[in-house]
Design an enzyme around this catalytic site. Sequence first.
Site, short mmCIF file in Angstrom:
data_model
loop_
_atom_site.label_atom_id
_atom_site.label_comp_id
_atom_site.label_asym_id
_atom_site.label_seq_id
_atom_site.Cartn_x
_atom_site.Cartn_y
_atom_site.Cartn_z
N SER A 65 44.09 44.92 40.57
CA SER A 65 43.40 43.64 40.36
C SER A 65 44.22 42.61 39.58
O SER A 65 43.82 41.44 39.53
CB SER A 65 42.07 43.86 39.64
OG SER A 65 41.14 44.40 40.54
N LYS A 68 44.94 39.70 41.57
CA LYS A 68 43.91 38.68 41.80
C LYS A 68 44.26 37.39 41.04
O LYS A 68 43.88 36.30 41.45
CB LYS A 68 42.54 39.21 41.37
CG LYS A 68 42.04 40.33 42.29
CD LYS A 68 40.78 40.99 41.76
CE LYS A 68 40.37 42.11 42.72
NZ LYS A 68 39.32 42.98 42.19
N TYR A 190 43.99 42.24 51.69
CA TYR A 190 43.60 42.46 50.29
C TYR A 190 44.14 43.80 49.78
O TYR A 190 44.65 43.89 48.66
CB TYR A 190 42.07 42.39 50.18
CG TYR A 190 41.51 42.87 48.88
CD1 TYR A 190 41.47 42.04 47.77
CD2 TYR A 190 41.00 44.17 48.74
CE1 TYR A 190 40.95 42.48 46.56
CE2 TYR A 190 40.48 44.61 47.54
CZ TYR A 190 40.45 43.77 46.45
OH TYR A 190 39.95 44.21 45.26
N TYR A 242 36.22 41.94 33.66
CA TYR A 242 34.93 42.30 34.27
C TYR A 242 33.78 42.34 33.27
O TYR A 242 33.70 41.49 32.39
CB TYR A 242 35.06 43.64 35.03
CG TYR A 242 36.25 43.62 35.92
CD1 TYR A 242 36.27 42.78 37.03
CD2 TYR A 242 37.38 44.36 35.63
CE1 TYR A 242 37.38 42.70 37.83
CE2 TYR A 242 38.49 44.29 36.43
CZ TYR A 242 38.49 43.46 37.53
OH TYR A 242 39.58 43.36 38.31
N VAL A 260 42.91 48.47 38.05
CA VAL A 260 42.61 49.90 37.95
C VAL A 260 43.86 50.79 38.02
O VAL A 260 43.75 52.00 37.86
CB VAL A 260 41.58 50.39 39.00
CG1 VAL A 260 40.19 49.90 38.68
CG2 VAL A 260 42.01 50.07 40.41
O1 DON Z 1 39.39 46.67 45.36
C1 DON Z 1 39.57 47.53 44.50
O2 DON Z 1 38.64 48.24 44.13
C2 DON Z 1 40.95 47.70 43.93
N1 DON Z 1 41.95 47.39 44.90
C3 DON Z 1 41.18 46.82 42.74
C4 DON Z 1 40.14 46.99 41.66
C5 DON Z 1 40.63 46.75 40.30
O3 DON Z 1 41.80 46.82 40.00
C6 DON Z 1 39.60 46.50 39.29
N2 DON Z 1 40.19 46.49 37.99
N3 DON Z 1 39.96 46.93 36.96
#
Ligand code: DON
Length: 306
Positions: A65, A68, A190, A242, A260
Amino acid sequence: MQPDYAAILQTIFAEVQPLLSQGKVASYIPELSKVSTQHFGMAVYCLDGSTYSIGDSQQKFSLQSVTKLFALALAFSREGDAIWERVGREPSGNPFNSLVQLEYERGKPRNPFINAGALVIADILSARFVQSDIAVQQFARTISGEPTIDFDMAVAQSERQTAHRNYAIAHLMKDFGNLHNPVKTVIDSYCRQCSLTMTCAELAKAGGFLANHGSVPWSGQRILDASSSKRLNALMLTCGTYDAAGDFAYRVGLPAKSGVGGGILALVPGELAVAVWSPGLDATGNSLAGTYALERFTTLTARSIF
Ligand code: DON
């Protein structure tokens, strides 16, 4: 006077060791669960060009993320305020992959950093670029000065195969008319975007433009005007971690974006960018040792936006 960053990183490195085994790696993307929780790296990029690092700061990790932020900066730089017609600017107070608000709020995601919002940003970029993920990769190369920044195709494929929630989110938004490209196209782009890898040292350098009011500190290239850069910093503070954003602001006191994969990029506007990586996550999906390390960093350096 500049703090003794080298000594402070050493102190933090020693302090986080007992925490490394307490976090849990993300297992919903199977490829990420193969990474050891024992890693810890941290790097500081000061706007005067000086750098400091410790631990696994030269090891590549999955940005997830954190990308993003790059995608949003790219979309905002090209589309300006038009993006806010399709995505909001409020903290969600819900997990990053939650569907509940999306139904109530008729397919408009709360912010660009939750998965729903990032899917909309990928969709917006797809209207401008042949492939939004390649555009984000090129952007990451531009702001980091590292022409080798690349995807981890094993991670991208692993996520694609288990992206049931993201598919659900994308289909719901498609039904509300807030996704213009085919669901599969957006999810594929994505997932590749999220699989980009960087080291802490590269990530701290890449974050420099957001600490430097929108222009890349080492090249002088302007990415965003100062006002837009301020706005992205504000979004990082309120939404970048978040449903833990309030607690993160309380503990760390800096705009930040987490992923993550265990990475977090944080900014001291006008002064530096700092990146930390430790794959063990807390219950909200933020790096457990990484958050603690940043909390100690702002305490020991007496640097924060407050
Ligand atoms: O879409 C997802 O769930 C992962 N590619 C990215 C989520 C993420 O990194 C949330 N962060 N803490």
